[in-house]
Design an enzyme around this catalytic site. Structure first.
Site, PDB file in Angstrom:
ATOM      1  CE  LYS A 214     108.130   8.316  29.348  1.00 41.21           C
ATOM      2  NZ  LYS A 214     108.504   7.808  28.069  1.00 41.21           N
TER       3      LYS A 214
HETATM    4  C1  PLP Z   1     109.935   7.843  27.747  1.00 41.13           C
HETATM    5  C2  PLP Z   1     110.540   6.664  27.139  1.00 41.13           C
HETATM    6  C3  PLP Z   1     111.881   6.325  27.385  1.00 41.13           C
HETATM    7  C4  PLP Z   1     112.812   7.203  28.146  1.00 41.13           C
HETATM    8  O1  PLP Z   1     112.428   7.469  29.449  1.00 41.13           O
HETATM    9  P1  PLP Z   1     113.017   8.775  30.183  1.00 41.13           P
HETATM   10  O2  PLP Z   1     112.677   8.539  31.610  1.00 41.13           O
HETATM   11  O3  PLP Z   1     112.334   9.960  29.594  1.00 41.13           O
HETATM   12  O4  PLP Z   1     114.481   8.789  29.947  1.00 41.13           O
HETATM   13  C5  PLP Z   1     112.378   5.165  26.822  1.00 41.13           C
HETATM   14  N1  PLP Z   1     111.618   4.384  26.051  1.00 41.13           N
HETATM   15  C6  PLP Z   1     110.334   4.689  25.777  1.00 41.13           C
HETATM   16  C7  PLP Z   1     109.541   3.760  24.914  1.00 41.13           C
HETATM   17  C8  PLP Z   1     109.758   5.848  26.304  1.00 41.13           C
HETATM   18  O5  PLP Z   1     108.485   6.147  26.012  1.00 41.13           O
END
Ligand code: PLP
Length: 433
Positions: A214
């Protein structure tokens, strides 16, 4: 276009997939924006937590209050009264739904173009996801909400995919008209704005992920933000075994423990909090660099290839520029373009195997780990039926939209290489338009 392309002629224009010389000899920086700017700041604060022997947010011999500082920084910079750090973006979504009181017997609308975690979090909250189509932004299409809605729907989760804001006004107007909640799943888009406000603070509740892929990261981590003290109280309880610690901090003086409920443990550790506070401080620089390169690359490509079609954006100002989305006429052209570009050492990819999220078998066949297939076993008046064509525009657009990641640590030469590589591939293959 660039320094050497014209003079070296033939060899430079022969595509690397056909044995030509690649535009770049080495790959671009990998797609981990926050981790690539890790440095002394993250190392120093985590080591203070270690030497303070206090890795837990609520007690310890020499507390550094890293998680609390992160929450305070988020509320201040986002201009929102409440933020709660949690263990992941998935946990943040579950906490958000539990705060809203969503559960068994409820449906939640999610966009067809999203990561599987958005749907998984709905199922983990004991509700059932229903799928809304996308528009040219590749985000949720507000005009498709009415088709998906029925009286069991309690919320809509919007997901700004890869740094491009969602057109929130019509979604919020729809939600108001049906008295349902809006959750902003900001996992991929920390720092995105919509009409001047930070996305994530505009709906009823916003959720963030700090996983490594992210924008900013502690490896794993997440957060929930809201303006509503009641939602915040329920979120804190759900993330901490139903308990409401440090209630004075939230201005909650005499909660009625009769209404307490069982929760989970989604508390962020102080080690993650320390990394995240330093990452948070770097967010403006990360976004500024990505956006500058993104807008430069997009403008240069538009000038050279007037017919190029970028992914639509409802508010270009608010786009953080973490990825440049290009829409091709066909899925075949997209796949050819990606192969050719990757051979030039510039990465490009379609998302999620080119398929809507509901084509994942667990979601398509609506299966859980439970013996009775809870929560899908709820006897909805209108059963949730999924076919491949549930969201036809997502089926059409997802496999013909490619994304070129724009790293915050690109040099101007790297950005020029991306432009040169796209033009080179376009000139040979003519697949862009
Ligand atoms: C990565 C992601 C998540 C989940 O996040 P994590 O920290 O990996 O649990 C949820 N929604 C979207 C759109 C994502 O890209």
């Amino acid at each position: 276009m660039t320094h050497h392309a014209e003079s070296e002629g033939e060899t430079m224009s022969k595509l690397a997939i056909n044995g030509g010389t690649p535009v770049r000899s080495r790959p671009l920086p990998p797609n981990y924006p926050g981790a690539l700017v890790y440095g002394k700041e993250e190392a120093d604060f985590t080591s203070r937590v270690i030497y303070g022997q206090s890795p837990f947010r609520y007690y310890g011999p020499n507390m550094q209050s890293a998680v609390e500082s992160l929450e305070n920084a988020m509320t201040k910079d986002f201009d929102v009264p409440y933020a709660l750090a949690v263990t992941s973006g998935t946990a943040a979504l579950v906490v958000a739904m539990k705060a809203l009181g969503i559960g068994y017997g409820d449906k939640v609308i999610i966009p067809a173009n999203t990561f599987i975690a958005t749907a998984g979090a709905v199922v983990c909250s004991n509700a059932v996801p229903v799928y809304c189509d996308v528009d040219d932004s590749l985000n949720i299409d507000p005009s498709d909400l009415e088709r998906v809605y029925d009286e069991d729907v309690k919320a809509v989760i919007v997901v700004p995919i890869l740094g491009n804001p969602v057109d929130l006004d019509p979604v919020i107007a729809f939600a108001k008209s049906k008295n349902i909640a809006v959750i902003e799943d900001m996992a991929q888009s920390c720092g995105v704005r919509y009409k001047g406000r930070y996305a994530g603070t505009i709906g009823d509740i916003g959720t963030f992920s700090f996983q490594m892929n992210k924008i900013i990261t502690s490896g794993e981590g997440g957060a929930v933000v809201t303006r509503d003290v009641k939602l915040m109280e329920r979120a804190i309880r759900y993330h901490d075994q139903g308990v409401l610690r440090h209630r004075a901090r939230y201005g909650i003086d005499s909660p009625d423990e009769q209404f307490a409920f069982s929760g989970q443990n989604y508390r962020m550790s102080e080690l993650a909090g320390a990394v995240m506070l330093e990452q948070w401080k770097k967010l403006p620089a990360i976004v500024g660099n990505m956006k500058r390169h993104h807008d430069f690359i997009a403008a240069a490509l538009k000038a050279e290839i007037p017919g190029i079609r970028f992914r639509a954006c409802p508010d270009p100002e608010g786009n953080i520029g973490s990825n440049l989305g290009i829409v091709f006429p066909t899925a075949e052209a997209t796949s050819l373009f990606n192969k050719a570009l990757n051979a030039e050492n510039v990465q490009a990819h379609v998302l999620y195997g080119g398929k809507p999220v509901y084509m994942n078998p667990s979601l398509y066949y609506q299966r859980t780990a439970e013996k009775d297939n809870f929560p899908y076993n709820y006897p909805f008046k209108q059963p949730v039926v999924i076919t491949e064509q549930t969201c036809p525009r997502a089926i059409d657009l997802i496999p013909r939209t490619t994304y070129i990641p724009v790293s915050p640590v690109l040099s101007n030469e790297d950005a020029a290489d991306i432009i040169e590589a796209v033009l080179k591939v376009h000139q040979s293959l003519q697949v862009v338009v």
